[in-house]
Design an enzyme around this catalytic site. Sequence first.
Site, short mmCIF file in Angstrom:
data_model
loop_
_atom_site.label_atom_id
_atom_site.label_comp_id
_atom_site.label_asym_id
_atom_site.label_seq_id
_atom_site.Cartn_x
_atom_site.Cartn_y
_atom_site.Cartn_z
CE1 TYR A 1 -1.78 4.06 9.16
CE2 TYR A 1 -0.53 3.05 7.37
CZ TYR A 1 -1.66 3.08 8.17
OH TYR A 1 -2.67 2.18 7.99
N PRO B 1 -5.49 0.34 18.05
CG PRO B 1 -7.37 -0.80 17.30
CD PRO B 1 -6.77 -0.20 18.53
CG HIS C 1 -2.10 -0.90 1.08
ND1 HIS C 1 -3.26 -0.71 1.80
CD2 HIS C 1 -2.31 -1.98 0.32
CE1 HIS C 1 -4.13 -1.66 1.48
NE2 HIS C 1 -3.57 -2.44 0.57
CE LYS D 1 2.94 3.32 13.55
NZ LYS D 1 3.51 2.92 12.28
CE1 TYR E 1 -6.69 3.92 10.45
CE2 TYR E 1 -5.95 4.09 8.17
CZ TYR E 1 -5.82 3.55 9.44
OH TYR E 1 -4.83 2.63 9.69
#
Length: 389
Positions: A384, A292, A72, A296, A200
């Site tokens: 990220y 979550p 991704h 991580k 998200y």
Amino acid sequence: MRTQVVIIGSGPSGLMLGALLSKSGIDNIIIDRVDRDYILGRIRAGVLEVGAIGLMDRIGAGERMHREGLLHDGFSLSFSGRRHRIALKELTGTSVMVYGQTELTRDLMDHREQSGAKTIYNAGNVTPHEFDGEKPYVTYERDGVTHRIDCDFIAGCDGYHGPSRSAVQGKGLQTYEKVYPFGWLGVLADVPPVHHELIYANHARGFALCSQRSPTRSRYYVQVPLTDKVEEWSDDAFWDEIRRRVPEDVAQSMVTGPSIEKSIAPLRSFVAEPLRFGRLFLVGDAGHIVPPTGAKGLNLAASDVHYLFAGLEEFYGEKSKAGIDAYSARALRRIWKAERFSWSMTMLMHRFPDDGEFGQKVQEAELDYLASSVPAQTAMAENYVGLPY
């Protein structure tokens, strides 16, 4: 029975550490209270940082991961009726990989079996002893008989509820915790993902996440009150709710189907300090938990393994204690940065019941600023994809 390192816990962190130790000629035994099938039946996260990918390659267990994992290059934030993409590869030069933790664990288990390294399953009452001195050992019960393994070191890779952290209570352990006032209702379904990257969503009804495990298996989440019970949520009710929280074009293209797993997970941030007690080390969830939202959990466990293995390799190869002495400080430095990022993502994307209209407006302003600022997006992307070890 004797070995150099006893590893309590045969999840990803224990298996990674065991594989690295075996590859360096350091004898180790993994011990777990449950069996292989139970461990592989647990549904967990699936976003891997480049560091975790590199560890799998170093071990020699990454072939299937590279074949089936999904790279991704970005993810999307949905808010205020719009969607903004965080271009991970463009901003950092690095991608992440979606590959289910269950599959990664399976690969590591298969690798260990092929190597001939010893794993003891279904071990009851596992207890570390004498780790403050020079001769630690671990006892366990099986078939009504108590067994003992003498060792040089004990690695506690046994999770939040395992015996390792329990054994160091009252020995200078300090804990830090934040419990969030909601949970994630998650559904796993054999339906194609609604999008090729994660979405998200910040919505007036609460947070939602569209994620995936493969081109034919999807994982979706919605924020729910802690008072909700999973049995109160039918599949139809879940699909209706998540479609309300995502952009209209996403909702219209979402393929629904029967769930193959459904659960509600509470969210918390937790850190234990220090991570070393004599010859016992806390690794992964035994030492820290993250919500979550920032993906991580597994990745922090991998970085713990990296630091601990480096210390043990130095101890056995160079007869130096410098690496194991530095383990806790090195690991915690990275842990707290990941805790900060996971907390900030959680605060940014969820609706908090006590924040009121002012808090909602501030949240919307933060998201709007993020969408308009390349430096802010870069900071998010750097965290990220994972800070360097």
